[in-house]
Design a protein around this motif. Structure first.
Motif, PDB file in Angstrom:
ATOM      1  N   ALA A 111       1.110  -1.486  -0.216  1.00  0.00           N
ATOM      2  CA  ALA A 111      -0.232   0.399   0.192  1.00  0.00           C
ATOM      3  C   ALA A 111       0.429   1.158   0.229  1.00  0.00           C
TER       4      ALA A 111
ATOM      5  N   VAL B 280       3.270   3.543   6.152  1.00  0.00           N
ATOM      6  CA  VAL B 280       2.794   4.518   5.145  1.00  0.00           C
ATOM      7  C   VAL B 280       4.152   5.618   5.032  1.00  0.00           C
TER       8      VAL B 280
ATOM      9  N   ASP C 143      -5.788  -0.103   5.507  1.00  0.00           N
ATOM     10  CA  ASP C 143      -4.868  -0.453   4.156  1.00  0.00           C
ATOM     11  C   ASP C 143      -5.340  -1.336   2.932  1.00  0.00           C
TER      12      ASP C 143
ATOM     13  N   ALA D 140       1.116  -4.380   4.661  1.00  0.00           N
ATOM     14  CA  ALA D 140      -0.306  -3.110   4.739  1.00  0.00           C
ATOM     15  C   ALA D 140       0.903  -2.332   6.499  1.00  0.00           C
TER      16      ALA D 140
ATOM     17  N   GLY E  14       0.358   4.317  -2.901  1.00  0.00           N
ATOM     18  CA  GLY E  14      -0.428   3.796  -3.529  1.00  0.00           C
ATOM     19  C   GLY E  14      -0.811   3.608  -5.422  1.00  0.00           C
TER      20      GLY E  14
ATOM     21  N   SER F 220      -5.951  -1.766  -0.735  1.00  0.00           N
ATOM     22  CA  SER F 220      -5.108  -1.947  -1.564  1.00  0.00           C
ATOM     23  C   SER F 220      -6.380  -3.099  -2.767  1.00  0.00           C
TER      24      SER F 220
END
Length: 328
Positions: free
Chosen positions: A51, A84, A102, A81, A56, A106
């Motif tokens: 992710a 970030v 997440d 996941a 993304g 996804s």
């Protein structure tokens, strides 16, 4: 391409995986299509993403390409996941809320109702029980087929696997993913033994030493290389020091003697190392992927693999002795 079981599970994947960290950023849509087509035509099945890759965008690109090529049933989609990058800061959040959010994102970006392998991207501050409860929920809901972990050290790997094995009905940890190459052998100390003990598959990332083992940095930093970019220079620089140079030169000498490319020698050493299921190739262009795929039918002689063990940190205790040397 040869398929390998992922640990003791029923999941089987190609013995090379396609990594997509650079997709939708350094790898263009056209290059990504060519990479996926080449990989699929060679019999590759494992496509690994996250992710966090391109915020993304890598997943969006994979979802579109897989749909356009009509190959969803042919590939093992693996994503991650809990990690970030926000405003340039790395944030790990392995809470139930963050993980399931997440995952939902996804699935939407990948254009599928399930992922074949869902991995917790990093060890976080949330209670491990909460993190793994999210994994169990995702599997029970049909959104995930198998579960794995990424970038966990040895004791974290063992703790997660033990927790899931403690009670019937919990989802087993099927795989572990950490960095592993001739320039990064720490996984042999605890992670690989833990994976073996718990029947887990093992996916090395950066099997080419972040690109350094290709030999491209021997005379400096080439234009267009990862080390020449602002966003990846920090990633490569730790392997551009004197110790790494000695390992690179040993790889180059082995390649010359075997009539292979340094890239192929470094990859074969990882691919066939004890406990490895499938190295994840982070090729940015078709030209980088082609020689890796061309080495499918190659294998390093035992004495070469052992010599590379010695020069890169010492013998691999898990490597079987050569035929005729037992008891010597």
């Amino acid at each position: 391409m040869e398929l390998r079981p992922v640990g003791t599970s029923g999941l089987r994947v190609s013995r090379l995986g396609l990594g997509t960290m650079t997709w939708a950023r350094d790898t263009t849509d056209e290059q990504a299509r060519s990479l996926l087509e080449m990989f699929h035509e060679a019999g590759g099945t494992l496509v690994d993403t996250a992710a966090a890759y391109g915020a993304g965008d890598a997943e969006r690109l994979i979802g579109r390409l897989v749909a356009e090529m009509g190959i969803r049933d042919d590939v093992v989609l693996a994503t991650k996941a809990g990690f970030v990058i926000r405003d340039g800061e790395r944030i790990v959040d392995t809470s139930r809320r963050a993980l399931l959010r997440d995952l939902e994102g996804s699935l939407r970006r990948l254009g599928t109702d399930h992922v074949d392998l869902w991995q917790v991207h990093a060890w976080g501050d949330a209670p491990l029980a909460e993190t793994l409860d999210a994994v169990d929920h995702a599997v029970a809901a049909g959104m995930v087929r198998y579960a794995g972990i990424s970038n966990f050290v040895g004791w974290q790997t063992a703790q997660a696997a033990t927790w899931q094995q403690a009670f019937p009905g919990r989802t087993p940890i099927t795989s572990a993913q950490v960095e592993y190459s001739l320039l990064a052998r720490r996984a042999e100390v605890e992670v690989l033994p833990a994976a073996r003990a718990f029947g887990m598959g093992f996916f090395p990332w950066s099997p080419l030493g972040r690109g350094v083992l290709t030999g491209q940095y021997r005379a400096g930093t080439p234009r267009g290389s990862r080390a020449a970019t602002d966003h990846f220079a920090w990633f490569v620089e730790p392997y551009l020091e004197n110790r790494s140079r000695g390992v690179v030169e040993a790889v180059v000498r082995a390649a010359e003697g075997l009539d292979l490319l340094p890239l192929q020698v470094a990859l074969l050493w990882v691919r066939d190392a004890p406990g490895v299921t499938a190295p994840l190739l982070g090729a940015r262009t078709p030209g980088q992927l082609a020689p890796a795929l061309a080495a499918e039918d190659q294998a390093l002689p035992h004495e070469i693999a052992s010599a590379l063990d010695d020069v890169s940190g010492g013998p691999n205790a898990a490597r079987p002795a050569a035929v005729g040397t037992r008891g010597a």
